[in-house]
Design a protein around this motif. Structure first.
Motif, PDB file in Angstrom:
ATOM      1  N   THR A  17     -56.320  -2.498 -54.867  1.00 43.72           N
ATOM      2  CA  THR A  17     -55.324  -3.574 -54.743  1.00 43.72           C
ATOM      3  C   THR A  17     -54.843  -4.079 -56.089  1.00 43.72           C
ATOM      4  O   THR A  17     -54.060  -5.033 -56.146  1.00 43.72           O
ATOM      5  CB  THR A  17     -55.895  -4.756 -53.935  1.00 43.72           C
ATOM      6  OG1 THR A  17     -56.986  -5.317 -54.663  1.00 43.72           O
ATOM      7  CG2 THR A  17     -56.331  -4.344 -52.545  1.00 43.72           C
ATOM      8  N   THR A  21     -56.096 -10.114 -54.017  1.00 43.65           N
ATOM      9  CA  THR A  21     -56.903 -10.299 -52.816  1.00 43.65           C
ATOM     10  C   THR A  21     -56.263  -9.481 -51.704  1.00 43.65           C
ATOM     11  O   THR A  21     -55.111  -9.024 -51.826  1.00 43.65           O
ATOM     12  CB  THR A  21     -56.948 -11.773 -52.377  1.00 43.65           C
ATOM     13  OG1 THR A  21     -55.631 -12.158 -51.971  1.00 43.65           O
ATOM     14  CG2 THR A  21     -57.464 -12.683 -53.479  1.00 43.65           C
ATOM     15  N   THR A  22     -56.970  -9.303 -50.610  1.00 46.07           N
ATOM     16  CA  THR A  22     -56.418  -8.552 -49.473  1.00 46.07           C
ATOM     17  C   THR A  22     -55.121  -9.187 -48.996  1.00 46.07           C
ATOM     18  O   THR A  22     -54.116  -8.495 -48.768  1.00 46.07           O
ATOM     19  CB  THR A  22     -57.440  -8.512 -48.316  1.00 46.07           C
ATOM     20  OG1 THR A  22     -58.651  -7.948 -48.805  1.00 46.07           O
ATOM     21  CG2 THR A  22     -56.917  -7.720 -47.150  1.00 46.07           C
ATOM     22  N   GLU A  23     -55.125 -10.519 -48.881  1.00 50.93           N
ATOM     23  CA  GLU A  23     -53.923 -11.225 -48.399  1.00 50.93           C
ATOM     24  C   GLU A  23     -52.746 -11.022 -49.350  1.00 50.93           C
ATOM     25  O   GLU A  23     -51.619 -10.772 -48.924  1.00 50.93           O
ATOM     26  CB  GLU A  23     -54.219 -12.727 -48.227  1.00 50.93           C
ATOM     27  CG  GLU A  23     -55.197 -13.045 -47.121  1.00 50.93           C
ATOM     28  CD  GLU A  23     -56.665 -12.856 -47.524  1.00 50.93           C
ATOM     29  OE1 GLU A  23     -56.965 -12.635 -48.731  1.00 50.93           O
ATOM     30  OE2 GLU A  23     -57.501 -12.882 -46.621  1.00 50.93           O
ATOM     31  N   TYR A  70     -52.319  -8.563 -51.502  1.00 55.08           N
ATOM     32  CA  TYR A  70     -51.917  -7.152 -51.476  1.00 55.08           C
ATOM     33  C   TYR A  70     -51.040  -6.849 -50.270  1.00 55.08           C
ATOM     34  O   TYR A  70     -49.986  -6.223 -50.388  1.00 55.08           O
ATOM     35  CB  TYR A  70     -53.154  -6.249 -51.495  1.00 55.08           C
ATOM     36  CG  TYR A  70     -52.819  -4.783 -51.424  1.00 55.08           C
ATOM     37  CD1 TYR A  70     -52.306  -4.128 -52.533  1.00 55.08           C
ATOM     38  CD2 TYR A  70     -52.993  -4.067 -50.249  1.00 55.08           C
ATOM     39  CE1 TYR A  70     -51.985  -2.776 -52.472  1.00 55.08           C
ATOM     40  CE2 TYR A  70     -52.664  -2.721 -50.180  1.00 55.08           C
ATOM     41  CZ  TYR A  70     -52.167  -2.083 -51.290  1.00 55.08           C
ATOM     42  OH  TYR A  70     -51.826  -0.770 -51.226  1.00 55.08           O
ATOM     43  N   ILE A  71     -51.465  -7.301 -49.082  1.00 58.57           N
ATOM     44  CA  ILE A  71     -50.685  -7.072 -47.860  1.00 58.57           C
ATOM     45  C   ILE A  71     -49.312  -7.734 -47.985  1.00 58.57           C
ATOM     46  O   ILE A  71     -48.288  -7.141 -47.618  1.00 58.57           O
ATOM     47  CB  ILE A  71     -51.442  -7.575 -46.610  1.00 58.57           C
ATOM     48  CG1 ILE A  71     -52.742  -6.805 -46.416  1.00 58.57           C
ATOM     49  CG2 ILE A  71     -50.561  -7.522 -45.360  1.00 58.57           C
ATOM     50  CD1 ILE A  71     -52.574  -5.333 -46.136  1.00 58.57           C
TER      51      ILE A  71
END
Length: 76
Positions: free
Chosen positions: A61, A65-67, A69-70
């Motif tokens: 990423t 963070t995952t959020e 990145y998405i």
């Protein structure tokens, strides 16, 4: 790329089932179910586990963070 069951083999099985008396079909179906179970076991052995995949690319990423990145790949 190797296939677990070739199209030729599937065609042979289909041909055998078409010409078979109804009384023999349960035996063949049982054999096919057994073969499917064997194929599933082989596939499971070939695929990596979740543990093997976890951390396989720690910078996937780019530090987000995952959020984040998405949201970025969705263009938000």
């Amino acid at each position: 790329m190797s296939e677990l069951m070739s199209n030729q083999r599937l065609a042979e099985i289909e041909e055998q089932l078409e010409g078979m008396e109804m009384t023999n079909r349960p035996v063949v179906m049982r054999e096919l179910i057994t073969e499917v179970k064997r194929l599933r076991e082989r596939i499971q052995k070939l695929l990596p586990t979740v543990e093997q995949l976890a951390g396989s690319d720690p910078d996937f990423t780019g530090g987000l963070t995952t959020e984040e990145y998405i949201a970025e790949i969705r263009g938000k």
